[in-house]
Design a protein around this motif. Structure first.
Motif, PDB file in Angstrom:
ATOM      1  N   VAL A 106      25.738  17.685 -59.813  1.00  0.00           N
ATOM      2  CA  VAL A 106      26.338  18.678 -58.908  1.00  0.00           C
ATOM      3  C   VAL A 106      25.664  18.624 -57.547  1.00  0.00           C
ATOM      4  N   TRP A 107      24.337  18.495 -57.536  1.00  0.00           N
ATOM      5  CA  TRP A 107      23.617  18.375 -56.254  1.00  0.00           C
ATOM      6  C   TRP A 107      24.099  17.151 -55.490  1.00  0.00           C
ATOM      7  N   GLN A 108      24.219  16.008 -56.166  1.00  0.00           N
ATOM      8  CA  GLN A 108      24.619  14.775 -55.499  1.00  0.00           C
ATOM      9  C   GLN A 108      26.000  14.914 -54.874  1.00  0.00           C
ATOM     10  N   GLU A 109      26.929  15.511 -55.600  1.00  0.00           N
ATOM     11  CA  GLU A 109      28.288  15.682 -55.088  1.00  0.00           C
ATOM     12  C   GLU A 109      28.319  16.593 -53.869  1.00  0.00           C
ATOM     13  N   ALA A 110      27.465  17.604 -53.861  1.00  0.00           N
ATOM     14  CA  ALA A 110      27.465  18.559 -52.750  1.00  0.00           C
ATOM     15  C   ALA A 110      26.614  18.093 -51.579  1.00  0.00           C
ATOM     16  N   ALA A 111      25.502  17.388 -51.864  1.00  0.00           N
ATOM     17  CA  ALA A 111      24.565  16.999 -50.803  1.00  0.00           C
ATOM     18  C   ALA A 111      24.943  15.680 -50.142  1.00  0.00           C
ATOM     19  N   GLY A 112      25.690  14.832 -50.845  1.00  0.00           N
ATOM     20  CA  GLY A 112      26.092  13.560 -50.254  1.00  0.00           C
ATOM     21  C   GLY A 112      25.182  12.420 -50.675  1.00  0.00           C
ATOM     22  N   SER A 113      25.651  11.213 -50.488  1.00  0.00           N
ATOM     23  CA  SER A 113      24.940  10.017 -50.950  1.00  0.00           C
ATOM     24  C   SER A 113      23.660   9.755 -50.171  1.00  0.00           C
ATOM     25  N   GLU A 114      23.528  10.315 -48.972  1.00  0.00           N
ATOM     26  CA  GLU A 114      22.338  10.064 -48.157  1.00  0.00           C
ATOM     27  C   GLU A 114      21.184  11.005 -48.503  1.00  0.00           C
ATOM     28  N   ALA A 115      21.444  12.013 -49.321  1.00  0.00           N
ATOM     29  CA  ALA A 115      20.392  12.973 -49.671  1.00  0.00           C
ATOM     30  C   ALA A 115      19.325  12.288 -50.525  1.00  0.00           C
ATOM     31  N   VAL A 116      18.098  12.777 -50.421  1.00  0.00           N
ATOM     32  CA  VAL A 116      16.956  12.149 -51.084  1.00  0.00           C
ATOM     33  C   VAL A 116      16.861  12.619 -52.533  1.00  0.00           C
ATOM     34  N   LEU A 117      16.872  11.663 -53.451  1.00  0.00           N
ATOM     35  CA  LEU A 117      16.680  11.958 -54.871  1.00  0.00           C
ATOM     36  C   LEU A 117      15.282  11.513 -55.280  1.00  0.00           C
ATOM     37  N   LEU A 118      14.516  12.446 -55.826  1.00  0.00           N
ATOM     38  CA  LEU A 118      13.168  12.164 -56.308  1.00  0.00           C
ATOM     39  C   LEU A 118      13.135  12.322 -57.824  1.00  0.00           C
ATOM     40  N   ARG A 119      12.176  11.694 -58.460  1.00  0.00           N
ATOM     41  CA  ARG A 119      12.051  11.798 -59.912  1.00  0.00           C
ATOM     42  C   ARG A 119      10.592  11.942 -60.324  1.00  0.00           C
ATOM     43  N   SER A 120      10.376  12.692 -61.390  1.00  0.00           N
ATOM     44  CA  SER A 120       9.058  12.776 -62.013  1.00  0.00           C
ATOM     45  C   SER A 120       9.244  13.237 -63.447  1.00  0.00           C
ATOM     46  N   ASP A 121       8.200  13.126 -64.253  1.00  0.00           N
ATOM     47  CA  ASP A 121       8.239  13.721 -65.584  1.00  0.00           C
ATOM     48  C   ASP A 121       8.352  15.239 -65.456  1.00  0.00           C
ATOM     49  N   TYR A 122       8.723  15.886 -66.558  1.00  0.00           N
ATOM     50  CA  TYR A 122       8.901  17.338 -66.531  1.00  0.00           C
ATOM     51  C   TYR A 122       7.562  18.053 -66.721  1.00  0.00           C
ATOM     52  N   SER A 123       6.664  17.835 -65.782  1.00  0.00           N
ATOM     53  CA  SER A 123       5.353  18.473 -65.878  1.00  0.00           C
ATOM     54  C   SER A 123       4.858  18.831 -64.487  1.00  0.00           C
ATOM     55  N   ARG A 124       3.975  19.811 -64.444  1.00  0.00           N
ATOM     56  CA  ARG A 124       3.377  20.211 -63.163  1.00  0.00           C
ATOM     57  C   ARG A 124       2.533  19.069 -62.594  1.00  0.00           C
ATOM     58  N   ALA A 125       1.788  18.407 -63.467  1.00  0.00           N
ATOM     59  CA  ALA A 125       0.892  17.343 -63.001  1.00  0.00           C
ATOM     60  C   ALA A 125       1.673  16.204 -62.361  1.00  0.00           C
ATOM     61  N   ALA A 126       2.798  15.813 -62.969  1.00  0.00           N
ATOM     62  CA  ALA A 126       3.574  14.690 -62.435  1.00  0.00           C
ATOM     63  C   ALA A 126       4.185  15.034 -61.086  1.00  0.00           C
ATOM     64  N   ALA A 127       4.718  16.251 -60.940  1.00  0.00           N
ATOM     65  CA  ALA A 127       5.310  16.656 -59.672  1.00  0.00           C
ATOM     66  C   ALA A 127       4.242  16.831 -58.597  1.00  0.00           C
ATOM     67  N   ASP A 128       3.086  17.335 -58.977  1.00  0.00           N
ATOM     68  CA  ASP A 128       1.957  17.469 -58.055  1.00  0.00           C
ATOM     69  C   ASP A 128       1.577  16.100 -57.496  1.00  0.00           C
ATOM     70  N   ALA A 129       1.422  15.125 -58.387  1.00  0.00           N
ATOM     71  CA  ALA A 129       1.037  13.776 -57.949  1.00  0.00           C
ATOM     72  C   ALA A 129       2.101  13.155 -57.050  1.00  0.00           C
ATOM     73  N   LEU A 130       3.364  13.413 -57.347  1.00  0.00           N
ATOM     74  CA  LEU A 130       4.449  12.876 -56.527  1.00  0.00           C
ATOM     75  C   LEU A 130       4.372  13.410 -55.096  1.00  0.00           C
ATOM     76  N   ILE A 131       4.186  14.698 -54.939  1.00  0.00           N
ATOM     77  CA  ILE A 131       4.139  15.293 -53.604  1.00  0.00           C
ATOM     78  C   ILE A 131       2.922  14.782 -52.831  1.00  0.00           C
ATOM     79  N   ARG A 132       1.819  14.592 -53.508  1.00  0.00           N
ATOM     80  CA  ARG A 132       0.636  14.051 -52.820  1.00  0.00           C
ATOM     81  C   ARG A 132       0.910  12.639 -52.305  1.00  0.00           C
ATOM     82  N   ARG A 133       1.606  11.828 -53.119  1.00  0.00           N
ATOM     83  CA  ARG A 133       1.932  10.471 -52.662  1.00  0.00           C
ATOM     84  C   ARG A 133       2.894  10.511 -51.468  1.00  0.00           C
ATOM     85  N   LEU A 134       3.876  11.389 -51.533  1.00  0.00           N
ATOM     86  CA  LEU A 134       4.822  11.510 -50.427  1.00  0.00           C
ATOM     87  C   LEU A 134       4.124  12.014 -49.164  1.00  0.00           C
ATOM     88  N   ALA A 135       3.189  12.933 -49.333  1.00  0.00           N
ATOM     89  CA  ALA A 135       2.462  13.464 -48.173  1.00  0.00           C
ATOM     90  C   ALA A 135       1.642  12.366 -47.507  1.00  0.00           C
TER      91      ALA A 135
END
Length: 330
Positions: free
Chosen positions: A205-234
């Motif tokens: 639903v997000w993809q259909e509404a946001a468009g193909s150029e919108a940024v899709l990120l992925r991580s495991d379903y855990s706080r630690a995985a999302a934390d590490a992802l944001i640090r890498r992006l930063a």
């Protein structure tokens, strides 16, 4: 409780104390099959309470061919979303005078199948399966054993077992519209490792509404995985200005990673989670969420176990506005 001789309290003991027959005591304790006068019923209940009588659940099960117990197969007992869902299932079962046994699948399809077999061997009266991975229709085993079953949160797209879930599409649309109202036109989405179940529907639903150029990120379903992802992006200066996280666990990890990287929320990145778990109200800043209707979902699932009515339309999630999206605390 036991009598002075050390033996368990029996129906006969209660009958003697109440001055009636064991048959009448049985009718009162088991709510039938015959009616008992109100005064006699009160006298029996008072005698049972004074003696500390507890019905023999095993003997009752042998007579009625029911155990009074329902099994709940939980995707992950450590995830607050599923923990909250389990609490509501337990409360709904209490309304049907049933006890609940929980089995933790730990995101393992093999463990999920094993738990279903164990519950069926224990002759439970029904099964509620709160699944994360719906690849195998484990409820088919319950159908073969003529035990009612319901999927909750996620389940196979095919098969005869009812599925109770929320309106995940509506939740994403509301979160996206809210972030755009804050001036964010490019809203990223943090999905899981794979697009399955409710998370897959949310991403679609997000993809259909946001468009193909919108940024899709992925991580495991855990706080630690999302934390590490944001640090890498930063570190790469690639953190989006606004983000919808598929789960609250990931959203909380985003807040943690942003804090560690020195990125203010919501000044540098605005965040919304899509679960509405209890923990979301106690983050820093407090997390804006779409509160999944867990109580309504649990109640409908339990009702379907005992009344095979047509499942109701998916319940809607309500947007709960807090600081992480840019709203003032309310």
């Amino acid at each position: 409780m036991s009598n002075p001789a050390g033996k368990p309290i029996t129906l006969a003991d209660v009958a003697r104390r109440a001055g009636t027959s064991t048959a009448v005591v049985s009718y009162v304790i088991n709510d039938g099959p015959r009616r008992v006068a109100a005064a006699t019923r009160e006298r029996v209940l008072a005698a049972a309470a004074e003696l500390g009588y507890r019905p023999n659940r095993i003997a009752r099960a042998l007579r009625s061919r029911t155990t009074g117990v329902v099994g709940l197969v939980l995707a992950d007992a450590l995830n607050p979303y599923f923990g909250a869902l389990a609490r509501h299932v337990e409360q709904a079962l209490a309304g049907h005078e049933r006890l609940m046994l929980i089995g933790n699948a730990g995101y393992s399809a093999e463990r999920e199948r094993h738990l279903v077999e164990r519950f069926l061997a224990a002759q439970v009266d029904g099964l509620v399966i709160a699944s994360a991975d719906a690849g195998d229709d484990v409820a088919a085993r319950a159908q073969a054993a003529r035990v009612p079953a319901v999927y909750l949160h996620n389940g196979p797209t095919s098969g005869e077992t009812p599925l109770v879930t929320a309106d995940n599409g509506q939740a994403v649309e509301e979160a996206l519209a809210h972030l755009r109202a804050h001036g964010h036109h490019d809203v990223a989405f943090l999905a899981g490792p794979q697009d399955t179940g409710p998370v897959g529907r949310r991403r679609q639903v997000w993809q259909e509404a946001a468009g193909s150029e919108a940024v899709l990120l992925r991580s495991d379903y855990s706080r630690a995985a999302a934390d590490a992802l944001i640090r890498r992006l930063a570190a790469a200066d690639a953190v989006p200005r606004a983000l919808i996280a598929a789960t609250d666990e990931q959203a909380i990890g985003v807040l943690s990673g942003a804090c560690a990287a020195g990125l203010p929320v919501p000044g540098r990145i605005a965040v919304i989670g899509l679960d509405g778990t209890p923990d979301s109200a106690h983050t820093a800043p407090a997390l804006t969420v779409t509160g999944q209707p867990l109580r309504a979902m649990a109640q409908q699932a339990v009702d379907l176990l005992f009344d095979r009515a047509t499942p109701a339309p998916p319940a809607r999630a309500a947007l709960i506005r807090r600081r992480s999206c840019g709203c003032e605390e309310v």
